[in-house]
Motif scaffolding. Sequence first.
Motif, PDB file in Angstrom:
ATOM      1  N   GLU A   1      -3.399  10.704  -4.517  1.00 55.28           N
ATOM      2  CA  GLU A   1      -2.126  10.061  -4.853  1.00 55.28           C
ATOM      3  C   GLU A   1      -0.982  11.046  -4.665  1.00 55.28           C
TER       4      GLU A   1
ATOM      5  N   CYS B   1      -6.563  10.583   5.928  1.00 56.91           N
ATOM      6  CA  CYS B   1      -5.160  10.388   6.307  1.00 56.91           C
ATOM      7  C   CYS B   1      -4.345  11.665   6.171  1.00 56.91           C
TER       8      CYS B   1
ATOM      9  N   ARG C   1     -12.732   6.635  -6.028  1.00 57.73           N
ATOM     10  CA  ARG C   1     -12.986   6.327  -4.614  1.00 57.73           C
ATOM     11  C   ARG C   1     -12.617   7.487  -3.699  1.00 57.73           C
TER      12      ARG C   1
ATOM     13  N   SER D   1      -7.230  10.668  -7.471  1.00 59.17           N
ATOM     14  CA  SER D   1      -6.973   9.463  -8.253  1.00 59.17           C
ATOM     15  C   SER D   1      -8.168   8.521  -8.145  1.00 59.17           C
TER      16      SER D   1
ATOM     17  N   ARG E   1       0.830  -1.204   0.000  1.00 62.50           N
ATOM     18  CA  ARG E   1       0.000   0.000   0.000  1.00 62.50           C
ATOM     19  C   ARG E   1       0.866   1.255   0.000  1.00 62.50           C
TER      20      ARG E   1
ATOM     21  N   GLU F   1      -9.739   8.871  -3.397  1.00 65.92           N
ATOM     22  CA  GLU F   1      -8.375   8.783  -2.879  1.00 65.92           C
ATOM     23  C   GLU F   1      -7.490   9.857  -3.488  1.00 65.92           C
TER      24      GLU F   1
ATOM     25  N   LEU G   1      -1.489   5.753  -2.411  1.00 63.18           N
ATOM     26  CA  LEU G   1      -2.867   6.215  -2.542  1.00 63.18           C
ATOM     27  C   LEU G   1      -3.499   6.261  -1.157  1.00 63.18           C
ATOM     28  N   TYR G   2      -4.114   7.404  -0.800  1.00 65.28           N
ATOM     29  CA  TYR G   2      -4.601   7.584   0.558  1.00 65.28           C
ATOM     30  C   TYR G   2      -5.989   8.224   0.575  1.00 65.28           C
ATOM     31  N   PRO G   3      -6.848   7.785   1.507  1.00 69.31           N
ATOM     32  CA  PRO G   3      -8.110   8.498   1.697  1.00 69.31           C
ATOM     33  C   PRO G   3      -7.840   9.877   2.279  1.00 69.31           C
TER      34      PRO G   3
END
Length: 271
Positions: free
Chosen positions: A187, A164, A183, A180, A154, A185, A159-161
């Motif tokens: 990047e 975070c 969803r 990105s 990961r 997210e 890639l992060y929500p």
Amino acid sequence: MGDAECITFLQWALPKLGLRWAGFRKPRRQVCRRIRRRFEELGLSGFEAYRRLLETEGPAAPEWHVLDSLCRVTISRFYRDWSLWRVLELELLPELAREAESAGRPTVRAWSVGCASGEEPYSLVLAWRFGRTTRTQTELEVLATDIDVRLLERAERALYPAGCLRELPDAIRQEAFRPSGDRGELELRKELRDGVVFRREDIRKTTSEGPFDLILCRNLAWTYFDATVGRRVLDRIAWALRPGGVVVIGGHEELPECGLEPIARSMFQKP
């Protein structure tokens, strides 16, 4: 099947894994959920039945390794403990860059121990890029290690929500990330990832090759490991630290007695 049964189980099992119950009080529910799923997979009726299985198989059995993997706590986000990152941006990283330049070293080497999904090592890159080291010719190299292969995968995807990133300053978030996929997210830009190398490593057993100018080992060794293992980790980290280098630990953590000189809360320096 209540919380009390899991607490009793953890208080029995954790010391056998070199872990300390005190560190698991707050995050115990995520660990309990994992263990519950595990004994249900095995067709067992509850924590006590799982304990009997572990006792029957003995400490060298593979199931103990499974249990160890279930007891890893991963709480991570960018710029976690925001005030620490401001100190890194404005004071520590520029000072380490100046020292490296004075010594003729082209890089500052940093090691993120227990890097989880990459939020900490990438935060270090952002603090370097957007703090007071922007004019230095010195480069930052970051080694990021963790025992969990899935987390490392990961981290490499970067890639992060959005949650975070909630502690990141707006200006850094807007410049360093791009949307990105569908969803929601974000990047991290590729050029901000290039200086980070991810590697699987268990700090309880091995040590990355130093010397490092900066080592971050926060909310891990002196939160979850017992005194014996914590002391062993401290010895490994002290061995890998360059003289004059800095180690950052968790704000609530306390170190064993050692020959390292404290310089501020959450940090210590090798003489």
